[in-house]
Design an enzyme around this catalytic site. Structure first.
Site, PDB file in Angstrom:
ATOM      1  N   CYS A 122       0.757  -1.455   0.161  1.00 29.33           N
ATOM      2  CA  CYS A 122       0.088   0.008  -0.444  1.00 29.33           C
ATOM      3  C   CYS A 122       1.132   0.626  -0.376  1.00 29.33           C
ATOM      4  O   CYS A 122       1.791   1.477   0.627  1.00 29.33           O
ATOM      5  CB  CYS A 122      -0.842  -0.122   1.574  1.00 29.33           C
TER       6      CYS A 122
ATOM      7  N   GLU B 118       6.118  -0.633 -12.676  1.00 30.08           N
ATOM      8  CA  GLU B 118       5.342  -0.228 -13.730  1.00 30.08           C
ATOM      9  C   GLU B 118       3.857   0.286 -12.192  1.00 30.08           C
ATOM     10  O   GLU B 118       3.246  -0.917 -11.912  1.00 30.08           O
ATOM     11  CB  GLU B 118       4.203  -1.432 -13.773  1.00 30.08           C
TER      12      GLU B 118
ATOM     13  N   GLU C  18      10.463  -2.571 -21.958  1.00 28.49           N
ATOM     14  CA  GLU C  18       9.589  -3.958 -22.494  1.00 28.49           C
ATOM     15  C   GLU C  18       8.821  -3.963 -23.669  1.00 28.49           C
ATOM     16  O   GLU C  18       8.138  -3.702 -23.442  1.00 28.49           O
ATOM     17  CB  GLU C  18       8.649  -4.433 -20.964  1.00 28.49           C
TER      18      GLU C  18
ATOM     19  N   HIS D 141       5.650 -17.159 -21.129  1.00 27.91           N
ATOM     20  CA  HIS D 141       5.603 -16.170 -21.641  1.00 27.91           C
ATOM     21  C   HIS D 141       7.205 -16.034 -22.722  1.00 27.91           C
ATOM     22  O   HIS D 141       8.446 -16.272 -22.201  1.00 27.91           O
ATOM     23  CB  HIS D 141       5.961 -14.975 -21.009  1.00 27.91           C
TER      24      HIS D 141
HETATM   25  C1  GAL Z   1       4.942  -6.343 -17.329  1.00 25.16           C
HETATM   26  C2  GAL Z   1       6.296  -7.076 -15.915  1.00 25.16           C
HETATM   27  C3  GAL Z   1       7.150  -7.959 -16.212  1.00 25.16           C
HETATM   28  C4  GAL Z   1       5.989  -8.575 -16.946  1.00 25.16           C
HETATM   29  C5  GAL Z   1       5.902  -8.738 -18.058  1.00 25.16           C
HETATM   30  C6  GAL Z   1       5.354  -9.641 -18.946  1.00 25.16           C
HETATM   31  O1  GAL Z   1       3.689  -5.840 -17.516  1.00 25.16           O
HETATM   32  O2  GAL Z   1       6.791  -6.001 -15.956  1.00 25.16           O
HETATM   33  O3  GAL Z   1       7.816  -7.884 -15.441  1.00 25.16           O
HETATM   34  O4  GAL Z   1       5.602  -9.205 -15.860  1.00 25.16           O
HETATM   35  O5  GAL Z   1       4.837  -7.354 -17.794  1.00 25.16           O
HETATM   36  O6  GAL Z   1       4.339  -9.304 -20.453  1.00 25.16           O
END
Ligand code: GAL
Length: 639
Positions: free
Chosen positions: A109, A144, A321, A372
């Site tokens: 939190c 994020e 990312e 993933h």
């Molecule tokens: C992002 C996150 C990463 C990973 C990724 C998977 O939102 O920052 O750590 O979880 O998604 O797509």
């Protein structure tokens, strides 16, 4: 600085024996950056006060010695179990008052002061240890903010913090909270909601029916301020020990906190781009559109965020990312069309990204994200994303640096208005983000490059067209600034319709000087009811009745005014469909002296100082005035 590529890497996920080879392959591929560390708290501090930096020292050295530049993340998005045991009440609570348990991430939190102290400790240790490290070239704070709906927390700590925040905001003459002032601003006489003291104010959840919108809005603003504070605490510490630039990685369509406020103290804005998942579940487009672009992503979602975060980053921004293949978390997880990873990368560069980092180096065989994709398969063989990154690297070698050019069109983006729409949509599915996205898409269909501007932006000169839409509270100072401009200005529906604390102002909207137009009634419509316009297109979802002597620009089929203008200012009182917006913007661009180029379906153009790019998001080749663009490919030519 020429554009570069990078990758996200988790040395703690792999046996040390792999690190050398990984670093070697990254460097042979031509990557410049590696981001590490952002979830590694437990490995760095397995129990309170017991520190293990040796493995990170080693990983950083190996990567650095292979010529890679490191982005070091602070690990505060994943507090380990001992932190939670130390502060059981640091866990956030959802709006139903349920605890968000340990076992994934982002379970803290933002209002918990003890947790902030704990973060200060680990961040200080990292900053001290690596602040002068020659391989650390950038920092990332946390990971994020707001992802997984984590900006708002309905915990006891949030309640205490919120009351204090309100006391300060509604301070009376003695500088202490004036509860009468708050009652008046919120309109608490309604439904006997007046409070006698700040101690009586709860968080605006678990009420029988909707809570007071002003109460909800102040809680949104308070929560946004907590994120800003959380970030600033880390930034201050890092700056004490390091000169390297600091970034945060924002998300797609996460609007619960004010990114301009967070960005103010950062050097670089970055965001995490997952085009397929985002298009599937973060946009209110039709099923047909979703299907057409299921392997490519919506053609505007990426550009929208590139342009928005360029503004949040005051010009400097990255992709931290980039989706490299199928992900695991969306409703469906198809593979991108071959070519799309390369296209997304170049598109980011065309919008001004300095760097694109792929998430992640190698697909991990265990835990939540085992399905993933990475640049490498779990068996370390290259996956499709690897080959596309390789192609980009080769292409970069022969390309000049791309230099961002100021656009001739600016759209204002106001996070506070997003909150106001959320709280008071007045119709299902109506959102500020949705409205601004529709406007952006329309301008992009006309082949235009766009800048986003914050409501605080002082430099509005040199734009030919400025769009301020859905901005429920427009400070009079902003109106004055707009009044003095020569640019064409479009003020869109619902602008200036509320006071700062979300009541109807004494002068009805839009209350623009020297412009005789008044919104006399507001109505919202079912999605299957449209009001046709006299020319092309329809009103969809939201309609205002306009009165006044200003000239009509758009009328409905039965002669009701939809948009009026006076000089260079146009007021639009409705949300239009694609044809309606395209028609309006074509006309405004002609008036503003901006050349439009109507794009074929699914094709988008972006100009940099020297180049013009045409991106084909379709699953088929497209004929354009510059020749055929293959599916999932683009044209790049010198202007
Ligand atoms: C992002 C996150 C990463 C990973 C990724 C998977 O939102 O920052 O750590 O979880 O998604 O797509």
């Amino acid at each position: 600085m020429k554009q570069t590529l990078g990758v996200c890497y988790y040395p703690e996920h792999w046996d040390e024996s792999l690190w050398h080879d990984d670093a070697k392959r990254m460097s042979e591929l031509g990557l410049t950056w590696v981001r590490v560390g952002e979830f590694a708290w437990k490995r760095l501090e397995p129990s309170e006060g017991e520190f293990h930096f040796d493995w990170l020292d080693k990983a950083i050295n190996i990567l650095g010695e292979h010529g890679l530049k490191i982005v070091l993340g602070t690990p505060t998005a994943t507090p380990p179990i001992w932190v939670v045991n130390k502060y059981p009440d640091m866990l956030s609570k959802d709006e139903y008052g349920r605890i968000r348990q340990f076992g994934s991430r982002r379970h803290y939190c933002f209002s918990h002061l003890g947790y902030i102290e704990q973060c200060k400790d680990i961040v200080t240790r990292l900053a001290k240890r690596y602040g002068q490290n020659k391989y650390i070239h950038a920092w990332q704070t946390d990971n994020e903010y707001g992802c997984h709906d984590t900006t708002l927390s309905y915990s006891e700590h949030a309640q205490i913090g919120f009351r204090n925040w309100l006391r300060e905001k509604y301070a009376g003459n003695d500088n202490d909270g004036d509860i009468k002032l708050l009652n008046k601003e919120w309109g608490n006489v309604f439904w006997s909601m007046d409070y006698d003291s700040f101690e009586e104010i709860n968080l605006p959840n678990l009420t029988v029916t909707e809570a007071n919108p002003s109460h909800l809005l102040d809680f949104r603003r308070y929560s946004s301020d907590r994120v800003v504070n959380f970030n600033n605490v880390q930034v201050e510490i890092i700056r004490e020990f390091s000169k390297a630039p600091i970034a945060h990685n924002y998300m797609g369509r996460t609007t619960e906190f004010n990114h301009f406020d967070v960005g103010e103290n950062l050097d670089i804005a970055s965001w995490d781009s997952y085009p397929l998942g985002f298009s599937e579940d973060r946009l209110e487009t039709t099923n047909e559109e979703k299907r057409n672009f299921s392997r490519q992503g919506n053609p505007d979602f990426q550009g929208f965020h590139h342009d928005l975060y360029r503004s949040v980053g005051k010009g400097r921004w990255w992709i931290m990312e980039q989706q490299p293949g199928p992900v695991n978390w969306a409703p469906y997880n198809p593979a991108p069309l071959d070519g799309m990873v390369r296209l997304w990368t170049w598109e980011a560069f065309a919008h001004g990204a300095e760097t694109v980092c792929y998430f992640r180096w190698r697909q991990v065989p265990y835990a939540q994200e085992q399905m993933h994709a990475g640049l490498l398969r779990p068996d370390s063989k290259p996956a499709q994303g690897f080959f596309e990154a390789q192609k980009v690297i080769n292409e970069l070698k022969s390309s000049k640096e791309l230099i961002t050019k100021k656009a001739s069109i600016a759209i204002m983006f106001d996070y506070d208005s997003d909150a106001m729409w959320d709280i008071q949509p007045q119709g299902k599915g109506l959102s500020y983000f949705g409205l601004i996205f529709d406007i952006y898409s329309s301008l992009r269909r006309l082949g235009l490059s766009i800048d986003f501007i914050s409501p605080y932006e002082k430099n509005l000169d040199n734009y030919n067209l400025i769009v301020v839409s859905g901005m429920k509270y427009m400070p009079s100072e902003l109106k004055k600034r707009l009044d003095n401009l020569k640019a064409e200005i479009l003020i869109g529906p619902r602008s200036s319709s509320k006071t700062k604390n979300l009541s109807i102002p004494s002068i009805l909207p839009p209350n623009l000087s020297n412009f005789d137009v008044t919104v006399t009634r507001v109505q919202t419509l079912r999605p299957d009811i449209k009001i046709s316009l006299k020319n092309r297109g329809n009103v969809k979802g939201y309609f205002e009745n306009l009165e006044g002597n200003a000239k009509d620009l758009i009328l409905t089929f039965d002669n009701q005014s939809v948009a009026k203008f006076s000089g260079n200012i146009t007021y639009l009182g409705s949300w239009l469909d694609e044809d309606g917006f395209d028609d309006l913007f074509s006309n405004l661009c002609i008036k503003a002296g901006i050349n439009i180029e109507i794009m074929p379906y699914g094709v988008r153009r972006r100009e940099t100082s020297e180049y013009e790019f045409w991106f084909n998001y379709n699953a088929f080749d497209v004929e354009t005035i510059h020749g055929v663009i293959k599916s999932a490919d683009f044209l790049k030519f010198q202007k």
